[in-house]
Design an enzyme around this catalytic site. Structure first.
Site, PDB file in Angstrom:
ATOM      1  N   GLU A 218       0.982  -1.293  -0.027  1.00 22.69           N
ATOM      2  CA  GLU A 218      -0.032  -0.089   0.002  1.00 22.69           C
ATOM      3  C   GLU A 218       0.935   1.350   0.123  1.00 22.69           C
ATOM      4  O   GLU A 218       2.145   1.233   0.351  1.00 22.69           O
ATOM      5  CB  GLU A 218      -0.947  -0.040   1.035  1.00 22.69           C
ATOM      6  CG  GLU A 218      -0.162  -0.143   2.472  1.00 22.69           C
ATOM      7  CD  GLU A 218      -1.136   0.595   3.691  1.00 22.69           C
ATOM      8  OE1 GLU A 218      -1.505   1.736   3.461  1.00 22.69           O
ATOM      9  OE2 GLU A 218      -1.165  -0.127   4.738  1.00 22.69           O
TER      10      GLU A 218
ATOM     11  N   LYS B 161      -3.159  -2.014  15.578  1.00 25.94           N
ATOM     12  CA  LYS B 161      -2.314  -0.971  16.675  1.00 25.94           C
ATOM     13  C   LYS B 161      -3.667  -0.678  17.766  1.00 25.94           C
ATOM     14  O   LYS B 161      -4.508  -0.575  17.619  1.00 25.94           O
ATOM     15  CB  LYS B 161      -2.148   0.511  16.004  1.00 25.94           C
ATOM     16  CG  LYS B 161      -0.803   0.821  16.321  1.00 25.94           C
ATOM     17  CD  LYS B 161      -0.343   2.065  15.516  1.00 25.94           C
ATOM     18  CE  LYS B 161       0.922   1.700  14.842  1.00 25.94           C
ATOM     19  NZ  LYS B 161       1.141   2.633  13.788  1.00 25.94           N
TER      20      LYS B 161
HETATM   21  N1  PSU Z   1      -2.310   1.465  10.784  1.00 26.61           N
HETATM   22  C1  PSU Z   1      -1.023   1.637  10.978  1.00 26.61           C
HETATM   23  N2  PSU Z   1      -0.314   2.258  10.047  1.00 26.61           N
HETATM   24  C2  PSU Z   1      -0.872   2.819   8.885  1.00 26.61           C
HETATM   25  C3  PSU Z   1      -2.251   2.875   8.817  1.00 26.61           C
HETATM   26  C4  PSU Z   1      -3.062   2.061   9.707  1.00 26.61           C
HETATM   27  O1  PSU Z   1      -0.347   1.206  11.871  1.00 26.61           O
HETATM   28  O2  PSU Z   1      -0.515   3.461   8.085  1.00 26.61           O
HETATM   29  C5  PSU Z   1      -2.942   3.262   7.699  1.00 26.61           C
HETATM   30  C6  PSU Z   1      -3.435   2.103   6.540  1.00 26.61           C
HETATM   31  O3  PSU Z   1      -3.351   2.693   5.354  1.00 26.61           O
HETATM   32  C7  PSU Z   1      -4.917   1.781   6.975  1.00 26.61           C
HETATM   33  C8  PSU Z   1      -5.456   3.028   7.172  1.00 26.61           C
HETATM   34  O4  PSU Z   1      -5.543   1.129   5.620  1.00 26.61           O
HETATM   35  O5  PSU Z   1      -4.268   3.815   7.885  1.00 26.61           O
HETATM   36  C9  PSU Z   1      -6.597   3.007   7.953  1.00 26.61           C
HETATM   37  O6  PSU Z   1      -7.120   4.460   8.060  1.00 26.61           O
HETATM   38  P1  PSU Z   1      -8.682   4.922   8.599  1.00 26.61           P
HETATM   39  O7  PSU Z   1      -8.580   4.331  10.095  1.00 26.61           O
HETATM   40  O8  PSU Z   1      -8.931   6.060   8.315  1.00 26.61           O
HETATM   41  O9  PSU Z   1      -9.559   4.018   7.751  1.00 26.61           O
END
Ligand code: PSU
Ligand code: MN
Length: 316
Positions: free
Chosen positions: A26, A161
Site C-alpha cells: 500500500e 495498533k
Molecule cells: N495503521 C497503521 N499504519 C498505517 C495505517 C493504519 O499502523 O499506516 C493506515 C493504513 O493505510 C490503513 C489506514 O488502511 O491507515 C486506515 O485509516 P482509517 O482508520 O482512516 O480507515
C-alpha cells in the site's frame, strides 16, 4: 473498460499473466504512515525483500487518476516526499481522484480493491484500520473492515495498533466472516507488541498452510479477505507500558483538538512516533519487513497451488 483505469507495470502484468507470485503493497503507509525520507527508503526495501523471497512487488497508488499497480522507484520517492499533501484514498475516494486525475495514497481498503481488480491475492502491510476506541460514541470504524468482508485479498499485517479497540475489531471481523489467522501464534498481535490478550481464530505455522486455507476459501466461493496476523519479531517489540501511555495521550490530544474522520489515524500515528522518539518508527519499519517476507512466502505457495498438479515443482 477496466483497462482504461488500470495501469499495471509491465513486470507485474507479466507475472500475473504467467501465474508468478505477486505481493501488493500500500501507499498510505508511505505518505501518511511514516516521515520522509524513511518512508520512501522503507518502501523500496520492502520491494527488495519481496523479490529476495521469490515474488514480484506491486506498490499500489492512484497516480494522475490511474489505478497504478507497481509504482516506479521515482514514484515511491515522490509519494514519500509529498507525504500528507497526497490525498489519503480509501474506497469512497477512488471515483473522485480518478475523475479529477489526481494522486491518491491507497489505504488497506483501496489497495485491496485495486489488487483484486488486477488479479493479485496477497498484500503485505504494517497494520490495518479497525474499530476505534470510543466507537460506540463516534462510529469510527475503518472502511478496511468492510473491504476485508467482501474483497478476495489476504492481508499480512502485524495485527492492529492499540489506537484501536482490538476486541471490538475482532468482533466486527467475526460478524463479517473474516478469518483471523495467527502466524505461529495463538494470540492477536498488537503491532508494536506481540500480545494483545485476545486470541486469534486459527494458528497456522507455515506459508504453505496459509496458502492452502486461502485456496480452499476462494475455491468454495467464500468471498472476502483474510487477516494473517504476524507478530513483530521479539527483538524489535516495544515495552507495552511505554507504548500504551503514548497511545492514551495521543488519543486524548486528538479529542481535545477535535480531529475527525480520515485524519484521526494519521494524527495518532504521527503523535505516537513523536512521543516515543525514533523507537516506534524503528519497530514499525522492522515489522513491515517481517510482513513483506511472509507475504512473499505465502504468494509463492499460493502460486504453486494454482498450477496444475502435473507441473507443480517437487519441494527440494
Ligand atoms: N495503521 C497503521 N499504519 C498505517 C495505517 C493504519 O499502523 O499506516 C493506515 C493504513 O493505510 C490503513 C489506514 O488502511 O491507515 C486506515 O485509516 P482509517 O482508520 O482512516 O480507515
Ligand atoms: Mn476512521
Amino acid at each position: 473498460m477496466l483497462a482504461d483505469y488500470l495501469d499495471i507495470r509491465s513486470e507485474v502484468a507479466e507475472a500475473i499473466r504467467t501465474g508468478k507470485p505477486v505481493v501488493a503493497l500500500e501507499s498510505t503507509i508511505i505518505s501518511h504512515g511514516m516521515p520522509y525520507p524513511r518512508n520512501a527508503e522503507t518502501a523500496l526495501n520492502v520491494e527488495r525483500i519481496v523479490r529476495e523471497r521469490g515474488a514480484i512487488p506491486a506498490t499500489i497508488a492512484i497516480v494522475g487518476g490511474k489505478l497504478k499497480v507497481g509504482l516506479a522507484p521515482e514514484e515511491i520517492e515522490t509519494f514519500g516526499k509529498l507525504g500528507t499533501a497526497i490525498h489519503k484514498a480509501s474506497r469512497r475516494d477512488i471515483p473522485f481522484l480518478v475523475a479529477r486525475q489526481l494522486n491518491g495514497a491507497t489505504t488497506v481498503a483501496s489497495t485491496m480493491i485495486i489488487a483484486a481488480l488486477a488479479g493479485i491475492r496477497v498484500f503485505a502491510t504494517g497494520g490495518i484500520g479497525g474499530v476505534h476506541r470510543g466507537a460506540t460514541e463516534t462510529f469510527d470504524i475503518s472502511a478496511d473492515l468492510q473491504e476485508l468482508a467482501h474483497t478476495n485479498v489476504a492481508v499480512v499485517c502485524a495485527g492492529a495498533k492499540a489506537i484501536l479497540d482490538i476486541g471490538l475489531t475482532l468482533e466486527y471481523l467475526e460478524s463479517n466472516g473474516v478469518p483471523v489467522i495467527g502466524y505461529q501464534t495463538e494470540e492477536m498481535p498488537a503491532f508494536y507488541t506481540r500480545e494483545s490478550g485476545f486470541k486469534v481464530d486459527y494458528r497456522v505455522d507455515s506459508p504453505a498452510e496459509v496458502a492452502l486455507a486461502l485456496k480452499c476459501k476462494w475455491d468454495l466461493g467464500l468471498t472476502g479477505g483474510v487477516i494473517i496476523a504476524n507478530p513483530i519479531p521479539a527483538e524489535y517489540a516495544m515495552d507495552p507500558e511505554i507504548i500504551s501511555g503514548a497511545i492514551s495521550r495521543a488519543i486524548a490530544e486528538s479529542v481535545d483538538q477535535g480531529v475527525k474522520g480520515k485524519d484521526i489515524t494519521p494524527f495518532l500515528l504521527d503523535r505516537i512516533q513523536q512521543m516515543t522518539g525514533g523507537d516506534s518508527l524503528d519497530s514499525n519499519i522492522q515489522l513491515v519487513y517481517n510482513n513483506a517476507r511472509l507475504g512473499a512466502e505465502i504468494a509463492v505457495e499460493l502460486a504453486r497451488l494454482a498450477q496444475p498438479i502435473a507441473t507443480r515443482g517437487v519441494a527440494a
